[in-house]
Design a protein around this motif. Sequence first.
Motif, PDB file in Angstrom:
ATOM      1  N   GLY A   1      -4.823  12.339  -3.830  1.00 53.32           N
ATOM      2  CA  GLY A   1      -4.487  13.617  -4.448  1.00 53.32           C
ATOM      3  C   GLY A   1      -3.636  13.427  -5.679  1.00 53.32           C
ATOM      4  N   ALA A   2      -2.705  14.335  -5.905  1.00 53.12           N
ATOM      5  CA  ALA A   2      -1.960  14.392  -7.168  1.00 53.12           C
ATOM      6  C   ALA A   2      -0.812  13.389  -7.283  1.00 53.12           C
ATOM      7  CB  ALA A   2      -1.422  15.801  -7.359  1.00 53.12           C
ATOM      8  N   ASP A   3      -0.181  12.987  -6.197  1.00 49.98           N
ATOM      9  CA  ASP A   3       1.024  12.170  -6.334  1.00 49.98           C
ATOM     10  C   ASP A   3       0.754  10.683  -6.591  1.00 49.98           C
ATOM     11  OD1 ASP A   3       0.127  11.558  -3.800  1.00 49.98           O
ATOM     12  OD2 ASP A   3       2.040  11.930  -2.802  1.00 49.98           O
ATOM     13  N   TRP A   4      -0.465  10.225  -6.379  1.00 50.96           N
ATOM     14  CA  TRP A   4      -0.902   8.879  -6.737  1.00 50.96           C
ATOM     15  C   TRP A   4      -0.135   7.766  -6.033  1.00 50.96           C
ATOM     16  CZ3 TRP A   4      -5.505   8.868  -8.542  1.00 50.96           C
ATOM     17  CH2 TRP A   4      -6.057   7.717  -9.095  1.00 50.96           C
ATOM     18  N   ASP A   5       0.382   8.077  -4.832  1.00 49.51           N
ATOM     19  CA  ASP A   5       1.004   7.022  -4.046  1.00 49.51           C
ATOM     20  C   ASP A   5       0.537   7.140  -2.600  1.00 49.51           C
ATOM     21  OD1 ASP A   5       2.519   9.074  -2.886  1.00 49.51           O
ATOM     22  OD2 ASP A   5       4.264   8.654  -4.099  1.00 49.51           O
ATOM     23  N   ILE A   6       0.723   6.071  -1.854  1.00 45.20           N
ATOM     24  CA  ILE A   6       0.328   6.086  -0.455  1.00 45.20           C
ATOM     25  C   ILE A   6       1.543   5.747   0.410  1.00 45.20           C
ATOM     26  CG2 ILE A   6      -2.092   5.490  -0.826  1.00 45.20           C
ATOM     27  CD1 ILE A   6      -1.406   2.614  -0.028  1.00 45.20           C
ATOM     28  N   ASP A   7       1.596   6.408   1.546  1.00 45.15           N
ATOM     29  CA  ASP A   7       2.596   6.046   2.543  1.00 45.15           C
ATOM     30  C   ASP A   7       2.044   4.823   3.269  1.00 45.15           C
ATOM     31  OD1 ASP A   7       4.193   8.231   1.921  1.00 45.15           O
ATOM     32  OD2 ASP A   7       3.093   9.529   3.291  1.00 45.15           O
ATOM     33  N   TYR A   8       2.891   3.841   3.472  1.00 43.63           N
ATOM     34  CA  TYR A   8       2.411   2.609   4.083  1.00 43.63           C
ATOM     35  C   TYR A   8       3.366   2.112   5.155  1.00 43.63           C
ATOM     36  CZ  TYR A   8       6.026  -0.019   1.647  1.00 43.63           C
ATOM     37  OH  TYR A   8       7.238  -0.495   1.222  1.00 43.63           O
ATOM     38  N   GLN A   9       2.834   1.239   5.988  1.00 43.41           N
ATOM     39  CA  GLN A   9       3.637   0.445   6.908  1.00 43.41           C
ATOM     40  C   GLN A   9       3.170  -0.993   6.725  1.00 43.41           C
ATOM     41  OE1 GLN A   9       3.927   1.567  11.049  1.00 43.41           O
ATOM     42  NE2 GLN A   9       4.248  -0.543  11.656  1.00 43.41           N
TER      43      GLN A   9
ATOM     44  N   SER B   1       9.026  -5.273   9.864  1.00 41.29           N
ATOM     45  CA  SER B   1       8.238  -4.083   9.600  1.00 41.29           C
ATOM     46  C   SER B   1       9.008  -3.199   8.624  1.00 41.29           C
ATOM     47  CB  SER B   1       7.973  -3.318  10.898  1.00 41.29           C
ATOM     48  OG  SER B   1       7.077  -2.260  10.668  1.00 41.29           O
ATOM     49  N   THR B   2       8.288  -2.644   7.670  1.00 47.43           N
ATOM     50  CA  THR B   2       8.908  -1.736   6.715  1.00 47.43           C
ATOM     51  C   THR B   2       7.925  -0.619   6.394  1.00 47.43           C
ATOM     52  OG1 THR B   2      10.088  -1.582   4.605  1.00 47.43           O
ATOM     53  CG2 THR B   2       8.176  -3.015   4.656  1.00 47.43           C
ATOM     54  N   LYS B   3       8.472   0.535   6.079  1.00 50.32           N
ATOM     55  CA  LYS B   3       7.655   1.696   5.702  1.00 50.32           C
ATOM     56  C   LYS B   3       8.127   2.206   4.356  1.00 50.32           C
ATOM     57  CE  LYS B   3       6.723   3.276  10.375  1.00 50.32           C
ATOM     58  NZ  LYS B   3       6.785   4.393  11.310  1.00 50.32           N
ATOM     59  N   GLY B   4       7.231   2.842   3.627  1.00 45.49           N
ATOM     60  CA  GLY B   4       7.612   3.415   2.349  1.00 45.49           C
ATOM     61  C   GLY B   4       6.412   3.993   1.627  1.00 45.49           C
ATOM     62  N   GLU B   5       6.582   4.156   0.325  1.00 41.59           N
ATOM     63  CA  GLU B   5       5.507   4.650  -0.536  1.00 41.59           C
ATOM     64  C   GLU B   5       5.297   3.646  -1.649  1.00 41.59           C
ATOM     65  OE1 GLU B   5       6.662   8.424  -2.119  1.00 41.59           O
ATOM     66  OE2 GLU B   5       6.053   9.508  -0.322  1.00 41.59           O
ATOM     67  N   ILE B   6       4.024   3.386  -1.958  1.00 43.58           N
ATOM     68  CA  ILE B   6       3.707   2.539  -3.105  1.00 43.58           C
ATOM     69  C   ILE B   6       2.728   3.283  -3.999  1.00 43.58           C
ATOM     70  CG2 ILE B   6       4.196   0.260  -2.168  1.00 43.58           C
ATOM     71  CD1 ILE B   6       1.326  -0.031  -1.347  1.00 43.58           C
ATOM     72  N   LYS B   7       2.924   3.087  -5.273  1.00 47.80           N
ATOM     73  CA  LYS B   7       2.045   3.709  -6.265  1.00 47.80           C
ATOM     74  C   LYS B   7       0.737   2.938  -6.355  1.00 47.80           C
ATOM     75  CE  LYS B   7       4.606   6.963  -8.158  1.00 47.80           C
ATOM     76  NZ  LYS B   7       4.214   8.345  -8.054  1.00 47.80           N
ATOM     77  N   LEU B   8      -0.337   3.661  -6.503  1.00 52.41           N
ATOM     78  CA  LEU B   8      -1.621   3.027  -6.772  1.00 52.41           C
ATOM     79  C   LEU B   8      -1.732   2.811  -8.280  1.00 52.41           C
ATOM     80  CD1 LEU B   8      -3.951   4.990  -4.377  1.00 52.41           C
ATOM     81  CD2 LEU B   8      -3.389   2.569  -4.272  1.00 52.41           C
ATOM     82  N   PRO B   9      -2.497   1.813  -8.702  1.00 56.79           N
ATOM     83  CA  PRO B   9      -2.622   1.553 -10.132  1.00 56.79           C
ATOM     84  C   PRO B   9      -3.380   2.674 -10.842  1.00 56.79           C
ATOM     85  CG  PRO B   9      -4.138   0.180  -8.910  1.00 56.79           C
ATOM     86  CD  PRO B   9      -3.276   0.871  -7.899  1.00 56.79           C
ATOM     87  N   THR B  10      -3.022   2.882 -12.083  1.00 53.60           N
ATOM     88  CA  THR B  10      -3.736   3.848 -12.918  1.00 53.60           C
ATOM     89  C   THR B  10      -4.775   3.097 -13.733  1.00 53.60           C
ATOM     90  OG1 THR B  10      -2.183   3.573 -14.734  1.00 53.60           O
ATOM     91  CG2 THR B  10      -1.654   5.279 -13.101  1.00 53.60           C
ATOM     92  N   LEU B  11      -5.580   3.819 -14.488  1.00 60.26           N
ATOM     93  CA  LEU B  11      -6.559   3.166 -15.354  1.00 60.26           C
ATOM     94  C   LEU B  11      -5.881   2.259 -16.354  1.00 60.26           C
ATOM     95  CD1 LEU B  11      -9.120   6.029 -16.015  1.00 60.26           C
ATOM     96  CD2 LEU B  11      -9.426   3.980 -14.620  1.00 60.26           C
ATOM     97  N   LYS B  12      -4.700   2.645 -16.808  1.00 61.65           N
ATOM     98  CA  LYS B  12      -3.924   1.829 -17.752  1.00 61.65           C
ATOM     99  C   LYS B  12      -3.605   0.456 -17.141  1.00 61.65           C
ATOM    100  CE  LYS B  12       0.632   1.768 -19.788  1.00 61.65           C
ATOM    101  NZ  LYS B  12       1.908   2.427 -19.810  1.00 61.65           N
ATOM    102  N   ASP B  13      -3.261   0.432 -15.828  1.00 61.65           N
ATOM    103  CA  ASP B  13      -2.965  -0.829 -15.151  1.00 61.65           C
ATOM    104  C   ASP B  13      -4.184  -1.729 -15.048  1.00 61.65           C
ATOM    105  OD1 ASP B  13      -0.283  -0.081 -14.665  1.00 61.65           O
ATOM    106  OD2 ASP B  13      -0.885   1.006 -12.857  1.00 61.65           O
ATOM    107  N   LEU B  14      -5.358  -1.126 -14.962  1.00 63.17           N
ATOM    108  CA  LEU B  14      -6.578  -1.915 -14.809  1.00 63.17           C
ATOM    109  C   LEU B  14      -7.020  -2.587 -16.107  1.00 63.17           C
ATOM    110  CD1 LEU B  14      -8.648   0.460 -12.497  1.00 63.17           C
ATOM    111  CD2 LEU B  14      -7.553  -1.700 -11.859  1.00 63.17           C
TER     112      LEU B  14
END
Length: 163
Positions: A121-129, A149-162
């Motif tokens: 969706g809009a926030d472009w990050d994923i909750d992860y474990q 074990s750790t939990k958090g949010e990481i940003k997914l790459p944008t087209l600019k990153d690719l």
Amino acid sequence: MASEEQEEQASGISKLLEKAKGYVAEKLANIPTPEASVTDVNFKTANLSSVDYSANVSVKNPYPHSIPICEISYILKSDTRTIASGTIPDPGSLKGKDTTMLDVAVKIPHSIAISLVRDIGADWDIDYQLDIGLTIDLPVIGNITIPLSTKGEIKLPTLKDLF
């Protein structure tokens, strides 16, 4: 009479063995082990085959000598879905009486990253474990695995990153 004497000796030996087992178990329970924690998870690179993240792991070795690391295993999950897993064999050793920083490279295959993008969706990050198993070889004791074990949010790459 001989059998009574043999039974007493066997009973005495049995009690001695039980005491020895208890002593060894107590000593092993009090042996210090290295302490580890995940300090950070960051986006590293993106290419056409995968999206790479880096998990920084800090490991404190209480012993004056280095300890070999047998392997590092990891599982990265989003919700309950496993999105990446792997093993890093023989990543080096822990410095004696020091803190060692380890870089755990986590690769998310491109096909899974694309399916995540659709779900984000809009926030472009994923909750992860992120679950990490750090297997080390302690002298006398053998291999032990330190679970992290750790939990958090990481940003997914944008087209600019690719590109």
